[in-house]
Design an enzyme around this catalytic site. Structure first.
Site, PDB file in Angstrom:
ATOM      1  CE  LYS A  20      -3.856  -1.938   2.692  1.00 29.24           C
ATOM      2  NZ  LYS A  20      -4.956  -1.654   1.766  1.00 29.24           N
TER       3      LYS A  20
ATOM      4  NE  ARG B 199     -10.921  -9.806  -2.273  1.00 26.32           N
ATOM      5  CZ  ARG B 199     -11.214  -8.861  -3.149  1.00 26.32           C
ATOM      6  NH1 ARG B 199     -11.495  -9.184  -4.402  1.00 26.32           N
ATOM      7  NH2 ARG B 199     -11.223  -7.595  -2.801  1.00 26.32           N
TER       8      ARG B 199
END
Length: 502
Positions: A286, A360
């Protein structure tokens, strides 16, 4: 802050006025442009027309959220009277009541009042009863009162003096209001736990710390708890979950917490919470700006623990299981890489195209694990996608489900709890975006509808039961000067389970 319920009927002639009772402040609602009634009317009589004069002069308009504080009013036992504007009576709905309640608590916080008599809960709200008004009153008060000081060497002194609040309701509403009060306190306690866990720094709130928090909760409420470590997770063949944990020196944990409030044969509701205690994005690193806020990537797990606390404190008559996969997502020489293919607990293979789509990857194995409970319903909660913030901002959580009945239950609970959610599509056509040339499914889709394709990915692991997904990326915490965890969606989940138990 101690809350209690008192019944009082303003329509009975000859009864001694509640307004004569001693307290530090009495809180009364005033509608805009309406004839005074109830407590407002009696206040005006006892004060020899003071309220009417304030309205006539324009000092108290009754506009929604306005407040006016009076001191030492003649004929009134309270040292202060706080008038709160309710807006137009014919437009007085849930939001109007909540806004007025929030304005009143904020005004009270500027005073030195310790004991308060609260009369707003007697104001009729279209579609809701005094039990709902009681719950809103308490949860809003507790929300505003929350402070996180655990990691400060010298916490700022708390100058608030408010200690005791008496909520006045009509006699016919007294029983329901007392039940609602107990529920509200439990929900507020659960929200506070969620906020505390979220606000802790990631060097303290590790996966192991979350496991200890679950054990502490289990001990307090006599719940059954299991905290599985690396070898046990490996034995379950949770290859997808373990792939995310590989790059971290912190060991992963898989937390299972059981609340049994009904017969053992009753199918439980399973709550699954994403517990990434810090998310660097892994190899798909990130940007540095605001990366500190990635400590909040475990707020799904925190909200599930907070909800379990609320459920246990309320003693709801249903069975609930919490399932929390928790780890860090870190870059390292052994970290999962873009292009890797991992095998989930379900046997489905996953091509990892972006290691920052890690939530996920841990949730899919937890959702497969949930099958063993033969659940009545499964709701997963996750700070899953930035795309959900683009779609809905920071007001609504994103709701996804192919089960209309379950989705409707959650939306109704969201509305009642004042913890809003918005249902987004989950059409099969979106599944096409997750195609992989090398595995059964890719962990990210082609551009567009990122929050939808994330939910589509999860749906592939939920065919055995009714399932819904809550994306709380935009609602779990606030940034800027108000930075901190919000405690959402504990109110939504708690209301959903209250309704199920009822």
């Amino acid at each position: 802050m101690d809350f209690s319920i008192k019944a009082f009927d303003w329509s009975k002639a000859g009864v001694p006025s509640l307004l004569a009772a001693k307290s530090d402040c009495v809180v009364i609602g005033i509608f805009e442009g309406q004839t005074l009634s109830g407590a407002g009317r009696q206040l005006d009589v006892l004060s020899k027309g003071l309220v009417a004069r304030l309205i006539k002069s324009g000092d108290m308009t009754g506009k929604s959220g306005s407040t006016f504080l009076l001191h030492e009013v003649e004929g009134i036992g309270a040292a202060r009277v706080l008038l709160v504007g309710l807006g137009k009576q014919d437009k007085f709905e849930a939001k109007s009541f909540t806004d007025a309640t929030r304005a009143a608590w904020r005004a009270l916080a500027t005073t030195r009042a310790a004991q308060v008599t609260w009369l707003l809960a007697q104001t009729p709200v279209k579609g809701y009863g005094a039990d709902w008004a009681t719950r809103v009153t308490v949860t809003v008060a507790r929300d505003l009162a929350y402070r996180f000081t655990e990691t400060k060497s010298k916490p700022e002194p708390d100058e608030r003096t408010l200690k005791k609040v008496t909520l006045v309701v009509d006699p016919a509403d007294e029983k329901a209001a007392k039940v609602a009060l107990r529920q509200a306190i439990a929900i507020a306690n659960g929200s506070d736990l969620t906020r505390d866990l979220g606000n802790l720094p990631p060097n303290i709130c590790t996966p192991t710390y979350l496991g200890h928090a679950a054990k502490k909760l289990a001990k307090e409420y006599k719940l059954k708890v299991e905290v599985l470590g690396q070898k046990q997770i490996e034995a379950l063949k949770m290859g997808s979950f373990l792939s995310v944990a590989k790059g971290s020196s912190e060991p992963p944990q898989f937390i299972v917490l059981h609340y049994q409030g009904a017969a053992a044969k009753q199918a439980p509701v399973v709550l699954v919470g994403k517990g990434i205690t810090f998310d660097t994005g892994g190899i798909s690193l990130k940007p540095g700006a605001a990366m500190d806020e990635m400590k909040y990537d475990m707020c799904g797990a925190g909200s599930v623990l907070g909800t379990m606390s609320a459920v246990a404190e309320m003693g709801l008559k249903l069975n609930v299981v919490a399932v929390i996969p928790t780890c860090e997502n870190m870059p390292a020489g052994n970290a999962v890489k873009p292009g890797d293919i991992v095998t989930s607990m379900s046997g489905q293979t996953i091509e990892v195209l972006n290691t920052d789509a890690e939530g996920r990857l841990i949730l899919c194995d937890a959702l497969t694990y949930a099958e063993r409970f033969k659940p009545a319903a499964v709701v997963d909660v996750a700070t899953l996608t930035g795309a959900c913030i683009v779609a809905l901002g920071h007001h609504n959580s994103g709701l996804f489900s192919k089960d209309d009945a379950l989705a409707d239950e959650l939306l109704a609970a969201a509305k009642k709890a004042g913890d809003p959610a918005w249902r987004l599509p989950l059409d099969d056509e979106y599944q096409e975006q997750l195609k992989s040339n090398f595995a059964d499914v890719a962990n990210i889709g082609t551009p567009g509808a990122g929050s939808v394709t994330a939910a589509c990915f999860l749906s592939r692991f939920t065919e055995a039961y009714p399932w819904a997904h809550l994306d709380i990326a935009g609602t779990a915490w606030k940034s800027g000067s108000a930075k901190g965890a919000t405690g959402r969606p504990v109110p939504l989940l708690s209301q959903f389970l209250i309704d199920r138990a009822g």
